[in-house]
Design a protein around this motif. Structure first.
Motif, PDB file in Angstrom:
ATOM      1  N   HIS A   1       6.428  14.516  -3.108  1.00 37.84           N
ATOM      2  CA  HIS A   1       5.357  15.448  -3.434  1.00 37.84           C
ATOM      3  C   HIS A   1       4.023  14.737  -3.219  1.00 37.84           C
ATOM      4  O   HIS A   1       3.864  13.575  -3.611  1.00 37.84           O
ATOM      5  N   PRO A   2       3.024  15.387  -2.597  1.00 40.70           N
ATOM      6  CA  PRO A   2       1.759  14.708  -2.282  1.00 40.70           C
ATOM      7  C   PRO A   2       1.087  14.063  -3.487  1.00 40.70           C
ATOM      8  O   PRO A   2       0.587  12.932  -3.398  1.00 40.70           O
ATOM      9  N   ASP A   3       1.057  14.768  -4.626  1.00 43.53           N
ATOM     10  CA  ASP A   3       0.380  14.225  -5.801  1.00 43.53           C
ATOM     11  C   ASP A   3       1.126  13.032  -6.379  1.00 43.53           C
ATOM     12  O   ASP A   3       0.510  12.075  -6.867  1.00 43.53           O
ATOM     13  N   ILE A   4       2.451  13.089  -6.329  1.00 45.40           N
ATOM     14  CA  ILE A   4       3.257  11.956  -6.790  1.00 45.40           C
ATOM     15  C   ILE A   4       3.038  10.746  -5.891  1.00 45.40           C
ATOM     16  O   ILE A   4       2.802   9.624  -6.357  1.00 45.40           O
ATOM     17  N   ILE A   5       3.083  10.948  -4.590  1.00 45.85           N
ATOM     18  CA  ILE A   5       2.917   9.857  -3.623  1.00 45.85           C
ATOM     19  C   ILE A   5       1.567   9.161  -3.811  1.00 45.85           C
ATOM     20  O   ILE A   5       1.491   7.930  -3.875  1.00 45.85           O
ATOM     21  N   CYS A   6       0.494   9.948  -3.901  1.00 46.60           N
ATOM     22  CA  CYS A   6      -0.846   9.366  -4.028  1.00 46.60           C
ATOM     23  C   CYS A   6      -0.997   8.635  -5.357  1.00 46.60           C
ATOM     24  O   CYS A   6      -1.631   7.577  -5.422  1.00 46.60           O
ATOM     25  N   GLY A   7      -0.403   9.188  -6.413  1.00 48.51           N
ATOM     26  CA  GLY A   7      -0.445   8.502  -7.697  1.00 48.51           C
ATOM     27  C   GLY A   7       0.264   7.166  -7.653  1.00 48.51           C
ATOM     28  O   GLY A   7      -0.252   6.150  -8.141  1.00 48.51           O
ATOM     29  N   GLN A   8       1.436   7.138  -7.039  1.00 48.98           N
ATOM     30  CA  GLN A   8       2.187   5.876  -6.953  1.00 48.98           C
ATOM     31  C   GLN A   8       1.437   4.836  -6.119  1.00 48.98           C
ATOM     32  O   GLN A   8       1.518   3.628  -6.394  1.00 48.98           O
ATOM     33  N   GLY A   9       0.714   5.276  -5.126  1.00 46.94           N
ATOM     34  CA  GLY A   9      -0.018   4.349  -4.259  1.00 46.94           C
ATOM     35  C   GLY A   9      -1.122   3.587  -4.962  1.00 46.94           C
ATOM     36  O   GLY A   9      -1.603   2.563  -4.461  1.00 46.94           O
ATOM     37  N   THR A  10      -1.521   4.064  -6.147  1.00 42.56           N
ATOM     38  CA  THR A  10      -2.596   3.373  -6.870  1.00 42.56           C
ATOM     39  C   THR A  10      -2.181   1.980  -7.338  1.00 42.56           C
ATOM     40  O   THR A  10      -3.037   1.120  -7.559  1.00 42.56           O
ATOM     41  N   ALA A  11      -0.881   1.724  -7.488  1.00 36.87           N
ATOM     42  CA  ALA A  11      -0.428   0.379  -7.859  1.00 36.87           C
ATOM     43  C   ALA A  11      -0.805  -0.621  -6.772  1.00 36.87           C
ATOM     44  O   ALA A  11      -1.290  -1.728  -7.050  1.00 36.87           O
ATOM     45  N   ALA A  12      -0.586  -0.246  -5.512  1.00 36.82           N
ATOM     46  CA  ALA A  12      -0.938  -1.121  -4.392  1.00 36.82           C
ATOM     47  C   ALA A  12      -2.444  -1.272  -4.262  1.00 36.82           C
ATOM     48  O   ALA A  12      -2.956  -2.354  -3.934  1.00 36.82           O
ATOM     49  N   LEU A  13      -3.170  -0.188  -4.531  1.00 36.28           N
ATOM     50  CA  LEU A  13      -4.636  -0.237  -4.477  1.00 36.28           C
ATOM     51  C   LEU A  13      -5.155  -1.301  -5.442  1.00 36.28           C
ATOM     52  O   LEU A  13      -6.018  -2.122  -5.085  1.00 36.28           O
ATOM     53  N   GLU A  14      -4.620  -1.305  -6.649  1.00 34.47           N
ATOM     54  CA  GLU A  14      -5.011  -2.317  -7.635  1.00 34.47           C
ATOM     55  C   GLU A  14      -4.583  -3.704  -7.203  1.00 34.47           C
ATOM     56  O   GLU A  14      -5.339  -4.674  -7.329  1.00 34.47           O
ATOM     57  N   LEU A  15      -3.365  -3.820  -6.701  1.00 33.00           N
ATOM     58  CA  LEU A  15      -2.832  -5.119  -6.290  1.00 33.00           C
ATOM     59  C   LEU A  15      -3.714  -5.773  -5.236  1.00 33.00           C
ATOM     60  O   LEU A  15      -4.059  -6.958  -5.335  1.00 33.00           O
ATOM     61  N   VAL A  16      -4.097  -5.018  -4.228  1.00 35.80           N
ATOM     62  CA  VAL A  16      -4.960  -5.548  -3.158  1.00 35.80           C
ATOM     63  C   VAL A  16      -6.280  -6.024  -3.734  1.00 35.80           C
ATOM     64  O   VAL A  16      -6.781  -7.107  -3.400  1.00 35.80           O
TER      65      VAL A  16
END
Length: 378
Positions: A185-200
């Motif tokens: 689901h688009p909203d689920i995918i984008c939410g999960q991607g925030t972990a990588a955003l923080e990691l970087v």
């Protein structure tokens, strides 16, 4: 929504929306695990594998662990669930007192997404209908129910995806609740991607920059979201060409065909079903259609690597004994790739050379009971 509409900017917007509701989890390192990962495997260790008799890889690896086991509900799934709920609240009928809001949300999940959606929904006083197989972990059933005594209702289904989806459709037809799938689901995918955003950002604020990130892959929401987060430079003004390229990799258990994404990646065709009892129970689902588009068709993921049950156990033991962390088996599958998959290790040796790679590893969660751990190491 087409996958082409999902970009790094989509993940950045998701992060702004959910920051008040989630933890910015820490990034930890381990000199001991760096040393183990950077030590060539012995001929004895390679015996019985597809690399038996070959020259061992000699990668140089510095590992950076994004600890989503410290996230709310003990897993990254809180990110996608909160994002999906916050996006729903922006729609007509979902304001406080709205007719759609009163009908609530519904999902089917045997584990972390069930608890995550229950928490995210009840935080906004929204009813949540959760379809869980009767074989779900008692720990995860109890965690899901614990978020609210009246707003959360757990409905029990059979163990197959067909049975779960049938009961979901039945309850949804009766209640009118809005469906929030666990991963595709688009909203689920984008939410999960925030972990990588923080990691970087967290690693980049120090003396190092990440060369790559590797995540677990089940339904693919975390991997697809990570791929989006690393797909271009930040929207703060720098051009894509000026930003360092961060490669994204996936990891899976190979047991009983659970490596569907890896096999599909190599054959060029998504594998729609999985039936596996791998100890990495969070990765027993097939790769979702939307996630496949992002991961494979858009070429945002460099590769996906499988590991064995014994390799997962070994990685789990190392994390518990050397890092003193409690994580679930699914969480250490990326570490197992870095330690034991010679194909990946040769890539690091070839591309990283003497300087090596700074590799981000997302520990996806820590929801495992003492009893569950004891069974893994019997």
């Amino acid at each position: 929504m087409s996958s082409e509409q999902l970009t790094r900017a989509s993940v950045e917007e998701a992060h702004k929306l959910i920051k008040p509701f989630i933890h910015e989890t820490p990034v930890l390192t381990s000199k001991t695990l760096d040393k183990i990962a950077s030590t060539p495997r012995t001929a004895e260790e390679l015996k019985g594998t597809e690399w038996e008799g070959q020259e061992p890889a000699k990668p140089v690896l510095r590992l950076h662990f994004k600890c989503e086991n410290f996230q709310k509900i003990g897993a990254f799934k809180a990110r996608g669930a909160f994002h999906a709920i916050e996006k729903l609240k922006q729609k007509p009928g979902w304001e406080e007192g709205g007719s759609e809001r009163a009908k609530g949300v519904i999902t089917h999940s045997s584990g972390n997404h069930a608890s995550a959606l229950a928490l995210a929904a009840t935080t906004s006083s929204i009813p949540a209908h959760i379809i869980m197989p009767t074989i779900s972990s008692p720990l995860k059933i109890a965690a899901t129910k614990s978020h609210h005594p009246t707003l959360v209702e757990v409905h029990y289904s059979g163990s197959t995806s067909t049975e779960r989806e049938a009961l979901t459709a039945e309850v949804q037809a009766r209640t009118g609740a809005a469906l929030i799938p666990p991963y595709d689901h688009p909203d689920i995918i984008c939410g999960q991607g925030t972990a990588a955003l923080e990691l970087v950002s967290q690693v980049g604020s120090g003396p190092r920059q990440l060369n790559a990130i590797i995540t677990p892959c089940g339904g693919g929401g975390l991997l697809a979201g990570t791929a989006l987060a690393c797909s271009s430079s930040p929207s703060s003004g720098s051009s894509p060409s000026s930003a360092p390229k961060i490669l994204v990799f996936g990891s899976e258990p190979s047991h009983q065909g659970a490596d569907d994404a890896s096999r599909g990646f190599r054959s060029g065709s998504r594998i729609p079903t999985v039936s596996s009892l791998t100890i990495a129970d969070g990765l027993r689902t097939p790769l979702g259609k939307l996630n496949w588009e992002i991961i494979y068709e858009r070429r945002l993921v460099a590769d996906i690597y499988p590991v064995t049950e014994d390799q997962i156990r070994s990685a789990l033991r190392l994390v518990m004994e050397r890092m003193k962390l409690v994580v679930e088996p699914s969480a250490v599958v990326p570490l197992a790739v870095a330690l034991y998959n010679e194909e990946f290790r040769r890539l690091v040796e070839r591309e990283g050379g003497a300087k090596g790679w700074d590799l981000g590893i997302i520990f996806s969660g820590g929801n495992v009971s003492v009893e569950g751990l004891s069974k893994i190491f019997v």
